[in-house]
Design a protein around this motif. Structure first.
Motif, PDB file in Angstrom:
ATOM      1  N   LYS A   1      40.535  42.208  28.550  1.00  0.00           N
ATOM      2  CA  LYS A   1      41.424  42.037  29.673  1.00  0.00           C
ATOM      3  C   LYS A   1      40.663  41.539  30.888  1.00  0.00           C
ATOM      4  O   LYS A   1      41.158  40.711  31.623  1.00  0.00           O
ATOM      5  CB  LYS A   1      42.128  43.355  29.974  1.00  0.00           C
ATOM      6  N   MET A   2      39.471  42.052  31.071  1.00  0.00           N
ATOM      7  CA  MET A   2      38.679  41.646  32.226  1.00  0.00           C
ATOM      8  C   MET A   2      38.308  40.161  32.141  1.00  0.00           C
ATOM      9  O   MET A   2      38.357  39.447  33.141  1.00  0.00           O
ATOM     10  CB  MET A   2      37.418  42.492  32.312  1.00  0.00           C
ATOM     11  N   ASP A   5      41.443  38.082  32.906  1.00  0.00           N
ATOM     12  CA  ASP A   5      41.769  38.167  34.328  1.00  0.00           C
ATOM     13  C   ASP A   5      40.769  37.391  35.179  1.00  0.00           C
ATOM     14  O   ASP A   5      41.141  36.757  36.165  1.00  0.00           O
ATOM     15  CB  ASP A   5      41.817  39.624  34.779  1.00  0.00           C
ATOM     16  N   LEU A   8      41.589  33.761  34.804  1.00  0.00           N
ATOM     17  CA  LEU A   8      42.803  33.462  35.555  1.00  0.00           C
ATOM     18  C   LEU A   8      42.494  33.331  37.044  1.00  0.00           C
ATOM     19  O   LEU A   8      43.007  32.434  37.713  1.00  0.00           O
ATOM     20  CB  LEU A   8      43.843  34.551  35.328  1.00  0.00           C
ATOM     21  N   ALA A   9      41.648  34.193  37.556  1.00  0.00           N
ATOM     22  CA  ALA A   9      41.277  34.111  38.965  1.00  0.00           C
ATOM     23  C   ALA A   9      40.540  32.817  39.265  1.00  0.00           C
ATOM     24  O   ALA A   9      40.794  32.166  40.286  1.00  0.00           O
ATOM     25  CB  ALA A   9      40.420  35.311  39.348  1.00  0.00           C
ATOM     26  N   THR A  42      46.318  28.762  32.571  1.00  0.00           N
ATOM     27  CA  THR A  42      46.987  29.881  33.228  1.00  0.00           C
ATOM     28  C   THR A  42      47.810  30.671  32.227  1.00  0.00           C
ATOM     29  O   THR A  42      47.776  31.906  32.208  1.00  0.00           O
ATOM     30  CB  THR A  42      47.883  29.377  34.375  1.00  0.00           C
ATOM     31  N   CYS A  45      45.480  32.727  29.917  1.00  0.00           N
ATOM     32  CA  CYS A  45      44.910  33.905  30.586  1.00  0.00           C
ATOM     33  C   CYS A  45      45.958  34.983  30.822  1.00  0.00           C
ATOM     34  O   CYS A  45      45.700  36.168  30.581  1.00  0.00           O
ATOM     35  CB  CYS A  45      44.271  33.499  31.905  1.00  0.00           C
ATOM     36  N   LEU A  46      47.137  34.597  31.293  1.00  0.00           N
ATOM     37  CA  LEU A  46      48.177  35.587  31.555  1.00  0.00           C
ATOM     38  C   LEU A  46      48.617  36.299  30.288  1.00  0.00           C
ATOM     39  O   LEU A  46      48.669  37.529  30.239  1.00  0.00           O
ATOM     40  CB  LEU A  46      49.387  34.914  32.209  1.00  0.00           C
ATOM     41  N   SER A  49      45.815  38.451  28.595  1.00  0.00           N
ATOM     42  CA  SER A  49      45.548  39.662  29.364  1.00  0.00           C
ATOM     43  C   SER A  49      46.639  40.703  29.150  1.00  0.00           C
ATOM     44  O   SER A  49      46.353  41.879  28.903  1.00  0.00           O
ATOM     45  CB  SER A  49      45.445  39.308  30.849  1.00  0.00           C
ATOM     46  N   GLU A  50      47.879  40.292  29.232  1.00  0.00           N
ATOM     47  CA  GLU A  50      48.983  41.239  29.056  1.00  0.00           C
ATOM     48  C   GLU A  50      49.073  41.729  27.618  1.00  0.00           C
ATOM     49  O   GLU A  50      49.388  42.900  27.371  1.00  0.00           O
ATOM     50  CB  GLU A  50      50.303  40.608  29.489  1.00  0.00           C
TER      51      GLU A  50
END
Length: 132
Positions: A1-2, A5, A8-9, A42, A45-46, A49-50
């Motif tokens: 997840k890290m 994220d 994504l950042a 994007t 990554c979204l 992560s979810e």
């Protein structure tokens, strides 16, 4: 997840930085640098992560029901599911030509100019929650 994220950042910051350079005008639509590659990244990554967050909650539930299960068998499947689902949805977003700027000024899926929230964001909702 890290990792997802963090990626994504980086994608969001680089997209915003390129959109708000000094040689770009806010009102000029040709200066919008949102293309299908950025939108696909994007999406990857979204969703990854979810999905990973959901998998960890599911793993906690199954571990409480049977605490003696092997992590060596489960984690490769978890990684394949999270990263594979994110990658396949990113490819689908890129192939369908739905990339665009959302109302939150994020390069992801193009929203329609409607006042109804559900109509305007139906593609974003589909691409984020399609795995449920």
């Amino acid at each position: 997840k890290m990792v997802a994220d963090f990626l994504l950042a980086i994608v969001s910051m680089s997209s915003q930085a390129s959109n708000h350079r000094e040689d770009h005008s806010q009102d000029d639509p040709s200066c919008n640098t949102c293309d299908s590659r950025v939108a696909s990244m994007t999406q990857f990554c979204l969703l990854s992560s979810e999905t990973w967050f959901f998998i960890m909650a599911f793993d906690l539930f199954t571990s409480l029901r049977n605490p003696f299960t092997s992590y060596k068998k489960k984690y490769p499947r978890y990684h394949l599911l999270a990263w594979g689902l994110g990658f396949s949805s990113a490819v689908a977003l890129g192939q369908q030509g739905l990339a665009g700027t959302t109302t939150a000024d994020i390069c992801w899926v193009n929203d329609e100019s409607s006042t109804d929230v559900w109509t305007r964001n139906k593609q974003a909702i589909l691409f984020l929650y399609m795995w449920m």
